[in-house]
Design an enzyme around this catalytic site. Structure first.
Site, PDB file in Angstrom:
ATOM      1  N   GLU A 186       0.824  -1.213   0.000  1.00 58.36           N
ATOM      2  CA  GLU A 186       0.000   0.000   0.000  1.00 58.36           C
ATOM      3  C   GLU A 186       0.854   1.257   0.000  1.00 58.36           C
ATOM      4  O   GLU A 186       0.367   2.349  -0.303  1.00 58.36           O
ATOM      5  CB  GLU A 186      -0.908   0.006   1.240  1.00 58.36           C
ATOM      6  CG  GLU A 186      -1.903  -1.149   1.256  1.00 58.36           C
ATOM      7  CD  GLU A 186      -2.605  -1.306   2.598  1.00 58.36           C
ATOM      8  OE1 GLU A 186      -3.716  -1.831   2.602  1.00 58.36           O
ATOM      9  OE2 GLU A 186      -2.042  -0.925   3.636  1.00 58.36           O
ATOM     10  N   GLY A 215     -12.115  -4.557   2.197  1.00 57.02           N
ATOM     11  CA  GLY A 215     -13.152  -5.397   1.618  1.00 57.02           C
ATOM     12  C   GLY A 215     -14.400  -4.565   1.364  1.00 57.02           C
ATOM     13  O   GLY A 215     -14.680  -3.609   2.101  1.00 57.02           O
ATOM     14  N   ILE A 262     -12.305  -9.989   7.336  1.00 55.06           N
ATOM     15  CA  ILE A 262     -13.662 -10.468   7.037  1.00 55.06           C
ATOM     16  C   ILE A 262     -13.590 -11.282   5.746  1.00 55.06           C
ATOM     17  O   ILE A 262     -13.438 -10.718   4.656  1.00 55.06           O
ATOM     18  CB  ILE A 262     -14.657  -9.287   6.894  1.00 55.06           C
ATOM     19  CG1 ILE A 262     -14.603  -8.356   8.118  1.00 55.06           C
ATOM     20  CG2 ILE A 262     -16.077  -9.805   6.669  1.00 55.06           C
ATOM     21  CD1 ILE A 262     -15.105  -8.929   9.411  1.00 55.06           C
ATOM     22  N   MET A 282      -9.134  -2.883   8.858  1.00 54.87           N
ATOM     23  CA  MET A 282      -8.659  -3.226  10.200  1.00 54.87           C
ATOM     24  C   MET A 282      -7.946  -2.096  10.947  1.00 54.87           C
ATOM     25  O   MET A 282      -7.402  -2.328  12.016  1.00 54.87           O
ATOM     26  CB  MET A 282      -7.741  -4.459  10.109  1.00 54.87           C
ATOM     27  CG  MET A 282      -8.450  -5.665   9.501  1.00 54.87           C
ATOM     28  SD  MET A 282      -7.421  -7.145   9.289  1.00 54.87           S
ATOM     29  CE  MET A 282      -7.124  -7.615  10.980  1.00 54.87           C
ATOM     30  N   GLU A 283      -7.928  -0.880  10.397  1.00 56.82           N
ATOM     31  CA  GLU A 283      -7.159   0.196  11.044  1.00 56.82           C
ATOM     32  C   GLU A 283      -7.850   1.557  11.101  1.00 56.82           C
ATOM     33  O   GLU A 283      -7.625   2.335  12.040  1.00 56.82           O
ATOM     34  CB  GLU A 283      -5.798   0.398  10.313  1.00 56.82           C
ATOM     35  CG  GLU A 283      -4.881  -0.799  10.308  1.00 56.82           C
ATOM     36  CD  GLU A 283      -5.169  -1.773   9.178  1.00 56.82           C
ATOM     37  OE1 GLU A 283      -5.895  -1.384   8.238  1.00 56.82           O
ATOM     38  OE2 GLU A 283      -4.692  -2.917   9.215  1.00 56.82           O
ATOM     39  N   ASP A 316     -11.292  -6.793  -2.288  1.00 50.80           N
ATOM     40  CA  ASP A 316     -12.043  -8.056  -2.194  1.00 50.80           C
ATOM     41  C   ASP A 316     -13.460  -7.739  -1.747  1.00 50.80           C
ATOM     42  O   ASP A 316     -13.767  -6.609  -1.382  1.00 50.80           O
ATOM     43  CB  ASP A 316     -11.341  -8.999  -1.199  1.00 50.80           C
ATOM     44  CG  ASP A 316     -11.264  -8.375   0.193  1.00 50.80           C
ATOM     45  OD1 ASP A 316     -12.241  -8.515   0.939  1.00 50.80           O
ATOM     46  OD2 ASP A 316     -10.252  -7.728   0.527  1.00 50.80           O
TER      47      ASP A 316
HETATM   48  N1  SAH Z   1      -1.917 -12.016   4.901  1.00 52.66           N
HETATM   49  C1  SAH Z   1      -1.991 -10.603   4.787  1.00 52.66           C
HETATM   50  C2  SAH Z   1      -2.946 -10.119   5.835  1.00 52.66           C
HETATM   51  C3  SAH Z   1      -3.503  -8.799   5.541  1.00 52.66           C
HETATM   52  S1  SAH Z   1      -4.830  -8.400   6.582  1.00 52.66           S
HETATM   53  C4  SAH Z   1      -0.619  -9.998   4.911  1.00 52.66           C
HETATM   54  O1  SAH Z   1       0.096 -10.360   5.836  1.00 52.66           O
HETATM   55  O2  SAH Z   1      -0.217  -9.207   4.061  1.00 52.66           O
HETATM   56  C5  SAH Z   1      -5.747  -7.377   5.516  1.00 52.66           C
HETATM   57  C6  SAH Z   1      -5.318  -5.955   5.405  1.00 52.66           C
HETATM   58  O3  SAH Z   1      -6.044  -5.337   4.347  1.00 52.66           O
HETATM   59  C7  SAH Z   1      -5.615  -5.125   6.646  1.00 52.66           C
HETATM   60  O4  SAH Z   1      -4.636  -4.131   6.799  1.00 52.66           O
HETATM   61  C8  SAH Z   1      -7.025  -4.544   6.360  1.00 52.66           C
HETATM   62  O5  SAH Z   1      -7.122  -3.197   6.735  1.00 52.66           O
HETATM   63  C9  SAH Z   1      -7.214  -4.675   4.846  1.00 52.66           C
HETATM   64  N2  SAH Z   1      -8.337  -5.514   4.376  1.00 52.66           N
HETATM   65  C10 SAH Z   1      -8.524  -5.827   3.074  1.00 52.66           C
HETATM   66  N3  SAH Z   1      -9.599  -6.625   2.931  1.00 52.66           N
HETATM   67  C11 SAH Z   1     -10.121  -6.834   4.159  1.00 52.66           C
HETATM   68  C12 SAH Z   1     -11.225  -7.609   4.654  1.00 52.66           C
HETATM   69  N4  SAH Z   1     -11.998  -8.328   3.827  1.00 52.66           N
HETATM   70  N5  SAH Z   1     -11.454  -7.612   5.996  1.00 52.66           N
HETATM   71  C13 SAH Z   1     -10.661  -6.900   6.831  1.00 52.66           C
HETATM   72  N6  SAH Z   1      -9.596  -6.175   6.413  1.00 52.66           N
HETATM   73  C14 SAH Z   1      -9.310  -6.119   5.099  1.00 52.66           C
END
Ligand code: SAH
Length: 233
Positions: free
Chosen positions: A12, A78, A151, A172-173, A196
């Site tokens: 990002e 998402g 999610i 998530m932030e 997504d």
């Molecule tokens: N395995 C990944 C985990 C990323 S968590 C890694 O280590 O790179 C997902 C990140 O993208 C978080 O920072 C959140 O803010 C965002 N995000 C994207 N899609 C999301 C969803 N469906 N639910 C929650 N957060 C999501």
């Protein structure tokens, strides 16, 4: 203006560090804060890492240690609405911590002692970012919900949407940064490219998208934003 730019993931932030002029890297609390000039705007770029606690700490340190006057969070999310498609951008007007529930002592979602369940972004900053994003892709404005969960199940996003019908995106932030900025009196904005649909395909879509479009969009939006901020401070 001294602009703090937070992203959660390296993808990002892609390109922004390279675009910083006279970059200087400070390591503090397991984060790298890079200061410099971004298209002539005084800026500090940092990866918060994932989740609300990580984002809160990063936002507070940006303000208290690096003296930023404004914060922008840029990342992926998402979709929380059928009209919000992968590749669209959501610019937050308000943010909620969807996993916060101190009921029955306080109403669900309300953050105790603030009297608020959602935090509003800065109107001027948000308008400028939405303009900058509109030059890149389709933009929606409204409610983003944050929680310490990826999610990735249809039942999860359906349950959230039932509780928050205005929901446009989940991540998530953002709402954590929103609370910190509210409490410290710092104007802030949150912009999220949809990676997504927060359903059973979310994990696979997310992994694909983050490597392709996400980085490019974040970079283009911040560049457009800095160029207009420089012209109309
Ligand atoms: N395995 C990944 C985990 C990323 S968590 C890694 O280590 O790179 C997902 C990140 O993208 C978080 O920072 C959140 O803010 C965002 N995000 C994207 N899609 C999301 C969803 N469906 N639910 C929650 N957060 C999501």
């Amino acid at each position: 203006m001294r602009l703090g730019i937070i992203s959660a993931l390296a993808e990002e932030q892609h390109g922004l560090i390279e675009a910083l002029q006279s970059p200087y890297k400070h390591v503090h609390g397991m984060r790298e804060y890079t200061t410099g000039k971004l298209w002539e705007i005084d800026a500090v770029c940092v990866l918060s890492r994932i989740g609300k606690v990580a984002a809160s700490m990063t936002a507070a340190i940006l303000v208290e240690k690096f003296g930023v006057t404004h914060i922008v969070f840029t990342g992926v999310a998402g979709s929380g609405d059928k009209n919000v498609k992968v590749g669209d951008i959501v610019v937050a007007d308000t943010l909620i911590q969807h996993d916060f529930d101190a009921s029955p002592l306080f109403p669900r979602f309300e953050i105790p002692l603030t009297g608020l369940s959602s935090f509003a972004t800065d109107v001027a900053l948000t308008a400028k970012l939405a303009d900058a994003a509109g030059q890149v892709t389709r933009v929606h404005r409204g409610l983003i919900a944050s929680g310490d969960q990826f999610i990735g199940k249809l039942a999860q996003i359906q349950a959230l949407k039932a509780s928050l019908p205005d929901l446009l995106a989940v991540e998530m932030e953002g709402a954590a940064v929103a609370q910190v900025c509210f409490e410290l009196g710092i104007p802030f904005a949150v912009i999220r490219t949809i990676s997504d649909n927060a359903n059973d395909d979310a994990a696979v879509d997310f992994m694909h998208f983050i490597k392709t479009v996400a980085s490019r969009y974040a970079f283009d939006v911040i560049r457009n934003f800095c160029k207009t901020s420089r012209a109309n401070p």
